[in-house]
Structures are given as C-alpha cells and as structure tokens.
Design a protein around this motif. Structure first.
Motif, mmCIF file in Angstrom:
data_model
loop_
_atom_site.group_PDB
_atom_site.id
_atom_site.type_symbol
_atom_site.label_atom_id
_atom_site.label_comp_id
_atom_site.label_asym_id
_atom_site.label_seq_id
_atom_site.Cartn_x
_atom_site.Cartn_y
_atom_site.Cartn_z
ATOM 1 N N SER A 127 22.857 0.310 16.889
ATOM 2 C CA SER A 127 24.165 0.925 16.640
ATOM 3 C C SER A 127 24.919 1.224 17.919
ATOM 4 O O SER A 127 26.045 1.666 17.881
ATOM 5 C CB SER A 127 23.991 2.201 15.812
ATOM 6 O OG SER A 127 23.183 3.130 16.507
ATOM 7 N N ALA A 128 24.260 0.991 19.063
ATOM 8 C CA ALA A 128 24.908 1.298 20.357
ATOM 9 C C ALA A 128 25.847 0.187 20.767
ATOM 10 O O ALA A 128 25.830 -0.900 20.322
ATOM 11 C CB ALA A 128 23.852 1.507 21.411
ATOM 12 N N HIS A 148 14.804 8.142 21.109
ATOM 13 C CA HIS A 148 15.999 8.140 20.252
ATOM 14 C C HIS A 148 16.868 6.909 20.543
ATOM 15 O O HIS A 148 17.329 6.245 19.612
ATOM 16 C CB HIS A 148 16.792 9.424 20.461
ATOM 17 C CG HIS A 148 17.965 9.557 19.565
ATOM 18 N ND1 HIS A 148 17.841 9.871 18.231
ATOM 19 C CD2 HIS A 148 19.283 9.383 19.797
ATOM 20 C CE1 HIS A 148 19.047 9.882 17.687
ATOM 21 N NE2 HIS A 148 19.928 9.594 18.611
ATOM 22 N N ARG A 149 17.069 6.587 21.811
ATOM 23 C CA ARG A 149 17.863 5.400 22.165
ATOM 24 C C ARG A 149 17.216 4.125 21.640
ATOM 25 O O ARG A 149 17.903 3.226 21.164
ATOM 26 C CB ARG A 149 18.044 5.303 23.683
ATOM 27 C CG ARG A 149 19.178 6.139 24.220
ATOM 28 C CD ARG A 149 19.536 5.755 25.647
ATOM 29 N NE ARG A 149 18.412 5.736 26.556
ATOM 30 C CZ ARG A 149 17.947 6.801 27.222
ATOM 31 N NH1 ARG A 149 18.539 7.975 27.079
ATOM 32 N NH2 ARG A 149 16.916 6.695 28.033
ATOM 33 N N HIS A 150 15.890 4.053 21.711
ATOM 34 C CA HIS A 150 15.202 2.860 21.216
ATOM 35 C C HIS A 150 15.485 2.647 19.731
ATOM 36 O O HIS A 150 15.806 1.552 19.306
ATOM 37 C CB HIS A 150 13.691 2.962 21.441
ATOM 38 C CG HIS A 150 12.945 1.821 20.835
ATOM 39 N ND1 HIS A 150 12.738 0.646 21.512
ATOM 40 C CD2 HIS A 150 12.395 1.655 19.606
ATOM 41 C CE1 HIS A 150 12.081 -0.187 20.726
ATOM 42 N NE2 HIS A 150 11.862 0.405 19.571
ATOM 43 N N TRP A 151 15.369 3.695 18.945
ATOM 44 C CA TRP A 151 15.551 3.553 17.496
ATOM 45 C C TRP A 151 17.007 3.369 17.113
ATOM 46 O O TRP A 151 17.303 2.956 15.999
ATOM 47 C CB TRP A 151 14.972 4.751 16.758
ATOM 48 C CG TRP A 151 13.493 4.862 16.899
ATOM 49 C CD1 TRP A 151 12.816 5.942 17.350
ATOM 50 C CD2 TRP A 151 12.499 3.864 16.610
ATOM 51 N NE1 TRP A 151 11.463 5.681 17.361
ATOM 52 C CE2 TRP A 151 11.245 4.418 16.913
ATOM 53 C CE3 TRP A 151 12.554 2.555 16.141
ATOM 54 C CZ2 TRP A 151 10.051 3.726 16.741
ATOM 55 C CZ3 TRP A 151 11.359 1.852 15.988
ATOM 56 C CH2 TRP A 151 10.133 2.431 16.281
ATOM 57 N N HIS A 152 17.941 3.671 18.011
ATOM 58 C CA HIS A 152 19.354 3.537 17.698
ATOM 59 C C HIS A 152 20.043 2.454 18.519
ATOM 60 O O HIS A 152 21.250 2.421 18.590
ATOM 61 C CB HIS A 152 20.072 4.880 17.909
ATOM 62 C CG HIS A 152 19.668 5.879 16.889
ATOM 63 N ND1 HIS A 152 18.605 6.723 17.075
ATOM 64 C CD2 HIS A 152 20.165 6.155 15.669
ATOM 65 C CE1 HIS A 152 18.469 7.485 15.984
ATOM 66 N NE2 HIS A 152 19.400 7.164 15.132
ATOM 67 N N LYS A 153 19.270 1.558 19.106
ATOM 68 C CA LYS A 153 19.868 0.538 19.974
ATOM 69 C C LYS A 153 20.772 -0.421 19.216
ATOM 70 O O LYS A 153 21.718 -0.939 19.766
ATOM 71 C CB LYS A 153 18.792 -0.222 20.738
ATOM 72 C CG LYS A 153 17.885 -1.057 19.893
ATOM 73 C CD LYS A 153 16.828 -1.728 20.764
ATOM 74 C CE LYS A 153 15.850 -2.488 19.906
ATOM 75 N NZ LYS A 153 14.670 -1.751 19.580
ATOM 76 N N GLN A 204 14.761 11.367 24.638
ATOM 77 C CA GLN A 204 16.028 10.627 24.647
ATOM 78 C C GLN A 204 15.777 9.123 24.622
ATOM 79 O O GLN A 204 16.470 8.388 23.919
ATOM 80 C CB GLN A 204 16.853 11.013 25.876
ATOM 81 C CG GLN A 204 17.394 12.414 25.806
ATOM 82 C CD GLN A 204 17.953 12.895 27.142
ATOM 83 O OE1 GLN A 204 17.843 12.219 28.160
ATOM 84 N NE2 GLN A 204 18.541 14.087 27.128
ATOM 85 N N SER A 205 14.778 8.652 25.355
ATOM 86 C CA SER A 205 14.437 7.225 25.347
ATOM 87 C C SER A 205 13.975 6.784 23.970
ATOM 88 O O SER A 205 14.337 5.704 23.499
ATOM 89 C CB SER A 205 13.343 6.925 26.374
ATOM 90 O OG SER A 205 13.829 7.079 27.669
#
Length: 119
Positions: free
Chosen positions: A118-119, A111-116, A108-109
């Motif tokens: 768009s967050a 995934h969050r890193h690569w999508h930061k 999850q971390s």
C-alpha cells in the motif's frame, strides 16, 4: 524460568495486534525439543499466533521451510533474526539481539513490511 529467548514475546504480541492472519513458526534447534505446552507458556501473549516448530537441523531446515510454504501458500512471510542470512535476505527483519522486537525501529520495520503493497 528465565525469559531468555522469550523475553520479547509481549512486544511481539503488541507488534502483531491487528494481524489476525499471521502465524509464528519457530526454526531454532531448541524449538523442536520443547513440548508444545511449554512453548505456548513461554510465548505468553504471542502464543495465539504460534503454529509450531520446524525441524531446524542444517540438513533439513530448508526442506522443512519449503514444505511449510508449499502446504500453507502464504501471500507473504518473513523471518525475524538477529543477524543477516543470505537465503531469503529480502524476507529477514533484523532485530538487535539485546532489544529484540521491543525496539521501536524493529516494530516500524515489521509494520512497513506488512504494508509495503500500500506504500
């Protein structure tokens, strides 16, 4: 051969699915000693992302990493490590050494890193 450091390679491949522009670089001192073919075999399904190993001697790793980043011009990058590192701390994905990237929290971390953006 004992899976050792490579026991999480299938989980890493799973976590990287869909990220076709990712490359894996090994910065461990033993990484430059392995033959490329052996390294690829050990990486199993995550070998498709492997680009090579950097010279990780303390006197050269920062220069080797800086040269790699200068030559490749990545838009983003990160290191997966079992313990915090002061250099580039914001680019370190910490993983439990007993579970590596197999842990749901680590995936999850990542995934969050690569999508930061768009967050």
């Amino acid at each position: 051969m004992d899976a050792g450091f490579f026991q999480w390679s299938a989980h890493l491949a799973e976590a990287l699915q869909g990220y076709n522009d990712v490359v894996l670089i090994n910065e461990c001192d033993w990484g430059v000693k392995l033959k490329q073919r052996t390294f690829l075999q050990c990486l199993g399904p995550s070998a498709r992302w492997f680009a090579g190993a950097l010279d990780s001697r303390p006197t050269s790793i920062e220069g080797a990493r800086a040269l790699f980043l200068h030559v490749t011009h990545p838009t983003d990058w990160m290191r997966i490590l079992p313990r915090p590192q002061p250099a580039y701390a914001e680019r370190v994905l910490l993983v439990d050494p007993k579970h590596g990237i197999s842990a749901a929290a680590a995936k999850q971390s990542l995934h969050r890193h690569w999508h930061k953006e768009s967050a």
